[in-house]
Design an enzyme around this catalytic site. Structure first.
Site, PDB file in Angstrom:
ATOM      1  N   ASP A  67      -1.296  10.630   7.241  1.00  0.00           N
ATOM      2  CA  ASP A  67      -1.174   9.392   8.012  1.00  0.00           C
ATOM      3  C   ASP A  67       0.284   9.098   8.349  1.00  0.00           C
ATOM      4  OD1 ASP A  67      -0.400   8.785   5.419  1.00  0.00           O
ATOM      5  OD2 ASP A  67      -1.977   7.327   5.055  1.00  0.00           O
ATOM      6  N   ASN A 136      -6.869  -2.156  -1.381  1.00  0.00           N
ATOM      7  CA  ASN A 136      -8.091  -2.535  -0.657  1.00  0.00           C
ATOM      8  C   ASN A 136      -9.085  -1.380  -0.600  1.00  0.00           C
ATOM      9  OD1 ASN A 136      -6.806  -0.795   1.044  1.00  0.00           O
ATOM     10  ND2 ASN A 136      -6.588  -2.217   2.754  1.00  0.00           N
ATOM     11  N   HIS A 138      -8.424   1.703   0.522  1.00  0.00           N
ATOM     12  CA  HIS A 138      -8.240   2.679   1.619  1.00  0.00           C
ATOM     13  C   HIS A 138      -7.813   4.038   1.074  1.00  0.00           C
ATOM     14  CE1 HIS A 138      -3.678   1.671   2.542  1.00  0.00           C
ATOM     15  NE2 HIS A 138      -3.789   2.429   1.476  1.00  0.00           N
ATOM     16  N   GLU A 143      -9.144   2.174   6.587  1.00  0.00           N
ATOM     17  CA  GLU A 143      -9.197   0.813   6.057  1.00  0.00           C
ATOM     18  C   GLU A 143     -10.650   0.342   5.893  1.00  0.00           C
ATOM     19  OE1 GLU A 143      -6.397   0.042   4.944  1.00  0.00           O
ATOM     20  OE2 GLU A 143      -4.960  -0.667   6.426  1.00  0.00           O
TER      21      GLU A 143
END
Ligand code: F6R
Length: 247
Positions: A67, A136, A138, A143
């Site tokens: 990423d 979270n 991810h 996401e």
């Protein structure tokens, strides 16, 4: 998914590095995809140390991005480019031709995604993937709410990612979008290591490893990967129901 719980961060790092070394020795033309961030730093340092000591030949190994932050140049120490160069490519003297990273500065981000999809297909997919987990849930920048059949895509970052992401930057930085390999490409990786350490990750690790598989918590999909190792330190593993998995 096989879970291994290590006493501390040092042991977690050493054992992750050992798996990485095993791959590059077994498959000298392996395709590696390695997360950036705080979690794997110790593993990469140990990997580089061992690789140099053992004089491992990296000339056939290929690296692809997991990423990147959109709009953050490779010269910025908070970028994934910078991290990978500093902690892996420079010390291992990896040639540019062996590296294929997302250009988060491009004016044509869709084109960047399509070219990554094509490149990965030509390479035959990822042999070995290391991912961390966000607070979270991810993995990469996949996401909460992400489609599980996605390939490379541009994503509006989740508020938690925007906030926690500040820790990588020297001054407050606007983080709105990211670009990431998709879940489909991560699930196609032949081997995956999911790493987590520290008390901050305890809760999310319990949900990701023992909760329902759902795109509300993207890392949970790794429960259904045929060859995924969850490498945790004792703090991150503290809430797992099944604590019989100590390494
Ligand atoms: C970074 C990445 C992210 C991180 C995750 C955990 O390339 O893909 O998903 O792995 O946010 O970050 P740390 O390790 O800093 O807690």
């Amino acid at each position: 998914m096989i879970t291994r719980i290590y006493e501390d961060y040092r042991r977690l790092s050493t054992n992750t590095a050992r798996e990485m070394l095993r791959v590059v020795l077994e498959k000298p033309e392996a395709v590696l995809c390695l997360a950036t961030g705080a979690t794997p730093l110790g593993a990469y340092a140990e990997f580089v140390r061992q690789a140099k000591m053992q004089r491992i030949d990296f000339s056939g190994i290929r690296f692809v991005s997991l990423d990147e932050w959109v709009g953050i140049p490779p010269s910025n120490p908070g970028s994934c480019h910078y991290f990978l160069n500093r902690h892996l490519f420079q010390p291992l003297q990896i040639a540019p031709a062996q590296i294929y990273l997302f250009d988060g500065m491009s004016a044509d981000l869709q084109g960047v995604c399509s070219r990554m999809d094509e490149h990965l297909e030509q390479l035959g997919g990822i042999d070995f993937l290391v991912v961390g987990i966000g607070l979270n849930g991810h993995i990469g920048f996949n996401e909460p709410g992400v489609a599980f059949d996605n390939k490379a895509h541009v994503v509006d970052l989740h508020p938690i990612t925007k906030t926690t992401g500040q820790k990588y930057f020297q001054s407050e930085t606007l983080l709105n979008q990211g670009i990431t390999l998709g879940i489909r490409q991560l699930m196609d990786a032949k081997t995956v290591i999911l790493m987590a350490n520290g008390a901050k990750k305890t809760n999310i690790i319990q949900q990701a490893l023992e909760g329902t598989v759902s795109n509300a918590l993207p890392a949970s999909i790794l429960q259904s990967h045929p060859n995924c190792l969850a490498f945790l330190d004792a703090e991150a593993a503290a809430q797992l129901q099944d604590s019989s998995r100590r390494a």
